[in-house]
Design an enzyme around this catalytic site. Structure first.
Site, mmCIF file in Angstrom:
data_model
loop_
_atom_site.group_PDB
_atom_site.id
_atom_site.type_symbol
_atom_site.label_atom_id
_atom_site.label_comp_id
_atom_site.label_asym_id
_atom_site.label_seq_id
_atom_site.Cartn_x
_atom_site.Cartn_y
_atom_site.Cartn_z
ATOM 1 N N TYR A 1 -9.171 4.213 24.696
ATOM 2 C CA TYR A 1 -10.334 3.411 24.322
ATOM 3 C C TYR A 1 -10.242 2.017 24.920
ATOM 4 O O TYR A 1 -9.180 1.590 25.399
ATOM 5 C CB TYR A 1 -10.466 3.325 22.799
ATOM 6 C CG TYR A 1 -9.474 2.393 22.131
ATOM 7 C CD1 TYR A 1 -9.869 1.123 21.704
ATOM 8 C CD2 TYR A 1 -8.142 2.771 21.935
ATOM 9 C CE1 TYR A 1 -8.966 0.257 21.090
ATOM 10 C CE2 TYR A 1 -7.245 1.920 21.325
ATOM 11 C CZ TYR A 1 -7.659 0.663 20.906
ATOM 12 O OH TYR A 1 -6.757 -0.180 20.312
ATOM 13 N N LYS B 1 -3.417 2.375 26.250
ATOM 14 C CA LYS B 1 -4.324 2.051 25.137
ATOM 15 C C LYS B 1 -4.894 3.346 24.557
ATOM 16 O O LYS B 1 -6.041 3.712 24.803
ATOM 17 C CB LYS B 1 -5.431 1.108 25.606
ATOM 18 C CG LYS B 1 -6.142 0.387 24.448
ATOM 19 C CD LYS B 1 -7.047 -0.704 24.987
ATOM 20 C CE LYS B 1 -7.791 -1.421 23.875
ATOM 21 N NZ LYS B 1 -6.893 -2.245 23.033
ATOM 22 N N GLU C 1 4.642 -7.729 20.088
ATOM 23 C CA GLU C 1 3.242 -8.153 20.045
ATOM 24 C C GLU C 1 2.725 -7.953 18.629
ATOM 25 O O GLU C 1 3.465 -7.543 17.737
ATOM 26 C CB GLU C 1 2.407 -7.350 21.042
ATOM 27 C CG GLU C 1 2.419 -5.853 20.797
ATOM 28 C CD GLU C 1 1.650 -5.074 21.857
ATOM 29 O OE1 GLU C 1 0.837 -5.677 22.575
ATOM 30 O OE2 GLU C 1 1.870 -3.851 21.956
ATOM 31 N N LEU D 1 1.028 -3.709 25.079
ATOM 32 C CA LEU D 1 -0.220 -3.453 25.778
ATOM 33 C C LEU D 1 -0.542 -4.693 26.615
ATOM 34 O O LEU D 1 -0.555 -5.807 26.097
ATOM 35 C CB LEU D 1 -1.356 -3.193 24.788
ATOM 36 C CG LEU D 1 -2.722 -2.921 25.418
ATOM 37 C CD1 LEU D 1 -2.731 -1.596 26.156
ATOM 38 C CD2 LEU D 1 -3.812 -2.961 24.364
#
Length: 286
Positions: A33, A149, A182, A207
């Site tokens: 996505y 992702k 993250e 990511l």
């Protein structure tokens, strides 16, 4: 006005949208996505997001059902039909519907393409940035390829929920060596004691955020020093500032981590400065 979604070649009412219960996204989270900001009716950093979508598809050996040009048209049509001036568009591609089996479906199985748009509240977002957010830390229990992702976000969901229950906005994930990787839905940054921006390198542990990449460009243009390396919680506690970045948050100052103030406990000038000029640098696609 009814919201309009796109599902496999059709624009339909959001309330009527649906896919097969045999879809691989439902059975295996076998999909990818992207989320793209809409600012002033324009798509921000669209080229970077679509390039990352192609990379994610390539890494999962998933064939995109539409080319870049067609995807751009679909996204613009959704923005127009939903009259979104400020908000986001969401695009998801899955391996399609097939009999439940862990191996890939037979060649030629059509991929599923779903997209929708929704409005955002720019004033509320700016108010949040001026106040700053709180984050918590927790172990990073995700699989070893968060650089793709995918829609497989259960660890992220659990982290976000734990943050919410702790009265925080985001969770920073900590790897087995004690480094911040993250956030559950964002990239993590600190401004160290010397004024340098520090953020985890874009390797397979995080990511590679499109907003993150844009901030690297802005920092260079502003003469800010950036160090791409992992940092620890102790370094974050000692930092002048901290912030998160992402398409839905842009640059969002962090004022507290695990109940401890970061810097003065108020949004810092570096984070707010980057936020203020972000759209001057981020290319908009009308």
């Amino acid at each position: 006005m009814s919201r309009i979604a796109y599902v496999n070649g059709r624009y339909i009412r959001h309330a009527d949208a649906g896919v097969s219960i045999d879809d691989r996204a439902f059975l295996f989270a076998d999909g990818i996505y992207e989320v793209i900001e809409v600012f002033g009716g324009e798509l921000i950093d669209e080229t970077g997001h679509l390039a990352r979508l192609e990379r994610s598809a390539r890494e999962l050996r998933l064939n995109l059902p539409a080319g870049e040009g067609a995807l751009r048209l679909i996204l613009r049509e959704l923005v127009a039909r939903n009259r979104v001036t400020d908000g986001h568009v969401y695009l998801q591609v899955t391996r399609g519907a097939a009999r439940r089996d862990h191996v890939f479906p037979r060649a030629g199985t059509p991929a599923t393409l779903v997209a929708f748009a929704h409005r955002g509240d720019r004033a509320a977002a700016e108010a949040k940035a001026q106040a700053g957010i709180k984050v918590i830390s927790m172990p990073d229990i995700r699989w070893k390829r968060p650089d793709i992702k995918t829609t497989s976000l259960l660890p992220n969901v659990l982290a976000k929920q734990q943050a919410r229950e702790a009265g925080a906005y985001e969770a920073w994930l900590i790897d087995s060596k004690g480094y911040v990787t993250e956030g559950a839905s964002s990239n993590a940054w600190i401004v160290d004691e010397e004024g340098a921006l520090v953020t985890h390198p874009a390797d397979s542990a995080i990511l590679s955020g499109i907003t993150r990449a844009r901030l690297l460009q802005i920092a260079a243009a502003k003469g800010l020093r950036v160090i791409e390396r992992a940092f620890t919680l102790d370094e974050a506690f000692a930092a002048r500032e901290a912030f998160i970045s992402g398409a839905t948050t842009l640059v969002m100052p962090v004022v507290a981590l695990d109940g401890r103030k970061i810097g003065s406990g108020a949004p810092g000038s570096v984070a707010l400065g980057l936020r203020a000029v972000f759209h001057d640098f981020a290319p908009a696609s009308p």
